[in-house]
Design a protein around this motif. Sequence first.
Motif, PDB file in Angstrom:
ATOM      1  N   ARG A 274      -7.911  15.236  18.025  1.00 35.13           N
ATOM      2  CA  ARG A 274      -7.640  14.733  19.219  1.00 35.13           C
ATOM      3  C   ARG A 274      -5.919  14.658  19.257  1.00 35.13           C
ATOM      4  O   ARG A 274      -5.335  14.115  20.232  1.00 35.13           O
ATOM      5  N   GLU A 275      -5.461  14.584  17.923  1.00 37.43           N
ATOM      6  CA  GLU A 275      -3.862  14.241  17.800  1.00 37.43           C
ATOM      7  C   GLU A 275      -3.355  15.288  17.363  1.00 37.43           C
ATOM      8  O   GLU A 275      -3.528  16.475  17.145  1.00 37.43           O
ATOM      9  N   LYS A 276      -1.915  15.207  17.479  1.00 35.02           N
ATOM     10  CA  LYS A 276      -0.916  16.122  17.275  1.00 35.02           C
ATOM     11  C   LYS A 276      -0.124  15.457  16.213  1.00 35.02           C
ATOM     12  O   LYS A 276       0.531  14.381  16.209  1.00 35.02           O
ATOM     13  N   ILE A 277       0.092  16.089  14.853  1.00 33.69           N
ATOM     14  CA  ILE A 277       0.595  15.835  13.756  1.00 33.69           C
ATOM     15  C   ILE A 277       1.997  16.307  13.607  1.00 33.69           C
ATOM     16  O   ILE A 277       2.160  17.547  13.857  1.00 33.69           O
ATOM     17  N   PHE A 278       3.207  15.365  13.835  1.00 30.96           N
ATOM     18  CA  PHE A 278       4.386  15.970  13.636  1.00 30.96           C
ATOM     19  C   PHE A 278       4.989  16.020  12.258  1.00 30.96           C
ATOM     20  O   PHE A 278       4.803  15.244  11.426  1.00 30.96           O
ATOM     21  N   HIS A 279       5.517  17.153  12.064  1.00 27.46           N
ATOM     22  CA  HIS A 279       6.494  17.170  10.634  1.00 27.46           C
ATOM     23  C   HIS A 279       7.900  17.701  10.722  1.00 27.46           C
ATOM     24  O   HIS A 279       8.098  18.610  11.703  1.00 27.46           O
ATOM     25  N   LEU A 280       8.634  17.425   9.978  1.00 26.70           N
ATOM     26  CA  LEU A 280      10.182  17.667   9.961  1.00 26.70           C
ATOM     27  C   LEU A 280      10.407  19.357   9.485  1.00 26.70           C
ATOM     28  O   LEU A 280       9.688  19.562   8.733  1.00 26.70           O
ATOM     29  N   HIS A 281      11.322  19.910  10.377  1.00 26.24           N
ATOM     30  CA  HIS A 281      11.945  21.006   9.712  1.00 26.24           C
ATOM     31  C   HIS A 281      13.177  20.771   9.768  1.00 26.24           C
ATOM     32  O   HIS A 281      14.079  20.918  10.512  1.00 26.24           O
ATOM     33  N   PRO A 282      13.842  20.638   8.467  1.00 32.72           N
ATOM     34  CA  PRO A 282      14.928  20.164   8.312  1.00 32.72           C
ATOM     35  C   PRO A 282      15.972  21.517   8.093  1.00 32.72           C
ATOM     36  O   PRO A 282      17.252  21.047   8.233  1.00 32.72           O
ATOM     37  N   GLU A 283      15.711  22.582   8.521  1.00 32.18           N
ATOM     38  CA  GLU A 283      16.669  23.879   8.093  1.00 32.18           C
ATOM     39  C   GLU A 283      17.669  23.703   9.333  1.00 32.18           C
ATOM     40  O   GLU A 283      18.758  23.995   8.820  1.00 32.18           O
ATOM     41  N   PRO A 284      17.415  23.414  10.447  1.00 37.43           N
ATOM     42  CA  PRO A 284      18.564  23.401  11.249  1.00 37.43           C
ATOM     43  C   PRO A 284      19.658  22.140  11.050  1.00 37.43           C
ATOM     44  O   PRO A 284      20.876  22.500  11.536  1.00 37.43           O
ATOM     45  N   LEU A 285      19.264  21.299  10.108  1.00 32.39           N
ATOM     46  CA  LEU A 285      20.229  20.450   9.833  1.00 32.39           C
ATOM     47  C   LEU A 285      21.378  21.148   9.145  1.00 32.39           C
ATOM     48  O   LEU A 285      22.508  20.628   9.172  1.00 32.39           O
ATOM     49  N   THR A 286      21.244  22.279   8.577  1.00 31.48           N
ATOM     50  CA  THR A 286      22.242  23.056   7.921  1.00 31.48           C
ATOM     51  C   THR A 286      23.567  23.143   8.724  1.00 31.48           C
ATOM     52  O   THR A 286      24.733  23.218   8.254  1.00 31.48           O
ATOM     53  N   GLU A 287      23.230  23.283   9.950  1.00 30.94           N
ATOM     54  CA  GLU A 287      24.239  23.451  10.889  1.00 30.94           C
ATOM     55  C   GLU A 287      25.185  22.415  10.856  1.00 30.94           C
ATOM     56  O   GLU A 287      26.425  22.454  10.722  1.00 30.94           O
ATOM     57  N   VAL A 288      24.583  21.324  10.878  1.00 31.19           N
ATOM     58  CA  VAL A 288      25.580  19.895  10.830  1.00 31.19           C
ATOM     59  C   VAL A 288      26.050  19.866   9.206  1.00 31.19           C
ATOM     60  O   VAL A 288      27.307  19.531   9.373  1.00 31.19           O
ATOM     61  N   LYS A 289      25.492  20.312   8.292  1.00 27.59           N
ATOM     62  CA  LYS A 289      26.061  20.061   7.191  1.00 27.59           C
ATOM     63  C   LYS A 289      27.250  21.064   7.142  1.00 27.59           C
ATOM     64  O   LYS A 289      28.342  20.557   6.453  1.00 27.59           O
ATOM     65  N   GLN A 290      27.253  22.005   7.669  1.00 30.39           N
ATOM     66  CA  GLN A 290      28.317  23.148   7.520  1.00 30.39           C
ATOM     67  C   GLN A 290      29.369  22.794   8.120  1.00 30.39           C
ATOM     68  O   GLN A 290      30.849  22.914   7.769  1.00 30.39           O
ATOM     69  N   TRP A 291      29.210  21.875   9.396  1.00 30.94           N
ATOM     70  CA  TRP A 291      30.271  21.452  10.308  1.00 30.94           C
ATOM     71  C   TRP A 291      31.165  20.250   9.554  1.00 30.94           C
ATOM     72  O   TRP A 291      32.234  20.342   9.462  1.00 30.94           O
ATOM     73  N   LEU A 292      30.221  19.538   8.874  1.00 34.30           N
ATOM     74  CA  LEU A 292      30.707  18.444   8.263  1.00 34.30           C
ATOM     75  C   LEU A 292      31.500  18.668   6.964  1.00 34.30           C
ATOM     76  O   LEU A 292      32.491  18.063   6.608  1.00 34.30           O
ATOM     77  N   ALA A 293      31.300  19.904   6.514  1.00 37.75           N
ATOM     78  CA  ALA A 293      31.713  20.377   5.212  1.00 37.75           C
ATOM     79  C   ALA A 293      33.287  20.511   5.605  1.00 37.75           C
ATOM     80  O   ALA A 293      34.140  20.374   4.468  1.00 37.75           O
TER      81      ALA A 293
END
Length: 109
Positions: free
Chosen positions: A67-86
Motif C-alpha cells: 500500500r506504500e510507495k517507496i522513494f529512492h534517489l537518482h543522483p545522476e541529474p545532479l551531474t548537471e549542477v556539478k558541471q555548472w559549479l565546476a
Amino acid sequence: MDSAAKKHDVFQAIADPTRREVLRILSEQELPISEITSHFTISRTAIAKHLQILTEANLVTGRKSGREKIFHLHPEPLTEVKQWLAYYEQFWSNKLSMLKHIVENDEKR
C-alpha cells in the motif's frame, strides 16, 4: 522526453531547502512518504508535492510496495549542477590563491 517527465529542471528542484533535505534523507536509504514526512514539521501533502517536483526532475523515483510507495534517489541529474559549479571553481581558486599570496606577504613583513 515526455512533457510529464521534465516539468521541472534540476536547478528548480534543488532550489527549495526542503527538497534538498529530502534528497539528503533519500541518499541514506529508500523510504516511504510516511517516514520522509516524519523528518519535517510540514504536512504529508506538502511533502508529496515536493516529491512530485523531485520526480519530475528525475531526481527521485517511487515504486509501489504493497500500500506504500517507496522513494529512492537518482543522483545522476545532479551531474548537471556539478558541471555548472565546476566552471565557477576557477574563480574560487583564484580568490584563494590571492588570499594565500596576501597572507604570505603579510607574514614576511
